[in-house]
Design an enzyme around this catalytic site. Structure first.
Site, short mmCIF file in Angstrom:
data_model
loop_
_atom_site.label_atom_id
_atom_site.label_comp_id
_atom_site.label_asym_id
_atom_site.label_seq_id
_atom_site.Cartn_x
_atom_site.Cartn_y
_atom_site.Cartn_z
N SER A 136 -68.75 67.28 -16.35
CA SER A 136 -69.61 67.09 -15.17
C SER A 136 -69.14 67.97 -14.01
O SER A 136 -69.95 68.54 -13.28
CB SER A 136 -69.58 65.62 -14.74
OG SER A 136 -70.24 64.83 -15.70
N TRP A 160 -68.11 71.50 -26.69
CA TRP A 160 -69.44 70.91 -26.80
C TRP A 160 -70.56 71.95 -26.74
O TRP A 160 -71.55 71.76 -26.02
CB TRP A 160 -69.65 69.84 -25.71
CG TRP A 160 -68.71 68.70 -25.89
CD1 TRP A 160 -67.67 68.35 -25.07
CD2 TRP A 160 -68.69 67.77 -26.98
NE1 TRP A 160 -67.00 67.27 -25.59
CE2 TRP A 160 -67.60 66.89 -26.76
CE3 TRP A 160 -69.47 67.60 -28.13
CZ2 TRP A 160 -67.29 65.86 -27.65
CZ3 TRP A 160 -69.15 66.57 -29.01
CH2 TRP A 160 -68.08 65.71 -28.75
N GLU A 371 -76.42 68.18 -20.78
CA GLU A 371 -77.13 68.93 -19.71
C GLU A 371 -77.18 68.12 -18.41
O GLU A 371 -78.14 68.16 -17.65
CB GLU A 371 -78.50 69.39 -20.20
CG GLU A 371 -78.32 70.27 -21.44
CD GLU A 371 -79.48 71.15 -21.79
OE1 GLU A 371 -80.25 71.49 -20.88
OE2 GLU A 371 -79.57 71.53 -22.97
#
Ligand code: CAA
Length: 389
Positions: A136, A160, A371
């Site tokens: 994040s 990821w 996302e």
């Protein structure tokens, strides 16, 4: 149901939606469970989607794409995800996280070299921002790119990465100036065959199991300076601009999962009997159907709104972060809500691998995470509303 009165679809929209629906139900739905079970990457159907133009739907025709608008993209992606969200995320990353950034910030040469093969379905693209210690908090990355003459030397570990094990080309974000934090990040276009780039182990995931995800390891990986996307230090802005588009894609993915869960539930609620009547006649089930439908239609309108805002931004240059984050937040929570309700409506059958409900349930969860988590979407929305950014 009739089309939205607020966002009427034109003939091109209906054509691409129907083509995608037809393809997804004929070619993807029958193999989705098998690829979910094995975790194998469905290269053959991905190639077929490429041949149909789905991997570069918004790429201008001069670079081999279909040159369509964002509404067309949302409609097609929703249909693909209704059949299988794993196929959908490959399409979403190719179109938005990969192609959109190069089209917006790249040179003509970069578009020719790095967009054309993706848009024509001959190659797969990926986007690599996250690191083991910065998800994040994306600007807190540690991977470094150091200038050496006509090259940059890339070192570090990214994590990821959707399509990491299979992608031919990557958009990679690296620190070029640690002191400058977000303004010290730059973006690079990296050929997957470049020496010094290796792919880490493939992640074993709860859902979207047929999409391949891995780490990328950079060890003195030399990338031509001509492959820098945008100016040095412009990388974070590029990453965020691109994520605004990506979030519309993930919203469409979530809508597809929600619709699939909902439609199966309606069929079952009409057929299954208990205590001498169809289960849909019980308010406990009927109200679940009503709540699912209401949230799905709200998600659809929010997504269409974000799609229109993105297309209008082409002229105005205005950001559409708020519309994209609202649509992604609401649609992903709707996917989770609908998949949860669908499993409950189907009871034991919903929990069984004989039906796709449990897959929808596992696939829905990622839409609240990747996302930008739902918490990040709330941060983007609240900052915008409070005038903090
Ligand atoms: N568009 C353009 N510029 C933007 C922007 C946007 N959407 N968002 C921020 N910026 C700019 C800001 O204007 C600011 O520039 P100035 O200093 O010139 O004003 C700069 O970027 C820094 O912005 P912030 O101070 O807001 O940055 P922050 O560090 O506070 O972070 C954040 C903001 C919203 C939390 C951001 O870090 C974020 O979105 N985090 C989530 C990251 C994410 O979504 N990761 C998923 C990666 S992809 C993936 O999931 C895998 C996959 O393969 C699918």
């Amino acid at each position: 149901m009739a089309d939205s009165a607020l966002f009427p679809l034109n003939d091109e929209h209906k054509m691409i939606r129907d083509t995608a629906r037809d393809f997804a139900q004929k070619e993807i739905a029958p193999i989705a469970a098998q690829f979910d079970e094995s975790g194998e990457f469905p290269l053959e159907t991905i190639r077929k989607m490429g041949a149909l133009g789905f991997m570069g739907l918004q790429v201008p025709e001069k670079y081999g794409g279909a040159g369509m608008d964002t509404m067309s993209y949302v409609l097609a992606l929703t249909e693909i995800c209704k059949a299988d969200a794993a196929h959908g995320v490959v399409m979403s990353v190719n179109n938005s996280l990969y192609c959109h950034g190069i089209l917006t910030f790249g040179t003509d040469e970069q578009k020719e070299k790095f967009v054309r093969p993706i848009a024509t379905g001959k190659a797969i693209g990926a986007y690599s921002l996250t690191e083991p210690m910065s998800g994040s908090d994306a600007s807190n990355m540690k991977s470094r790119a150091t200038r050496d003459g006509d090259f940059y030397v890339l070192n570090g570990r990214k994590s990821w990465v959707t399509s990491g094990p299979v992608a031919d080309y990557f958009v990679v974000f690296m620190m070029t100036d640690l002191e400058k934090k977000a303004k010290g990040i730059s973006a690079f276009l990296v050929d997957g065959k470049t020496p010094g780039l290796t792919r880490g182990k493939k992640e074993s995931k709860l859902g979207i199991r047929a999409s391949a995800t891995s780490e990328l390891i950079f060890e003195d990986c030399r990338v031509p300076a001509a492959n820098r996307l945008g100016a040095q230090g412009e990388g974070f802005r590029i990453a965020m601009t691109v994520l605004d588009v990506g979030r519309i894609g993930i919203g469409a993915q979530a809508l597809g999962i929600a619709e699939a869960a909902y439609e199966a539930s309606v069929v079952y609620a009409r057929e299954r009997e208990a205590f001498g009547q169809k289960i849909g006649e019980f308010q406990g089930i009927g109200f679940k159907i009503a709540d699912m439908k209401t949230r799905i239609e709200a998600s659809r309108l929010l997504l269409y709104n974000a799609a229109m805002a993105k297309d209008l931004a082409k002229e105005s240059g205005e950001r559409f972060s708020l519309q994209a984050s609202i649509a992604k937040l609401f649609a992903s929570e709707t996917a989770m809500f609908c998949a949860h309700a669908a499993v409950q409506i189907h009871g034991g059958l919903g929990y069984s691998r004989e039906l796709p409900l449990e897959r929808y349930f596992r696939d829905a969860k990622i839409t609240e995470i990747y996302e930008g988590t739902s918490e990040i979407q709330r941060l983007v929305i609240s900052r915008a509303e409070l005038g903090l950014r």
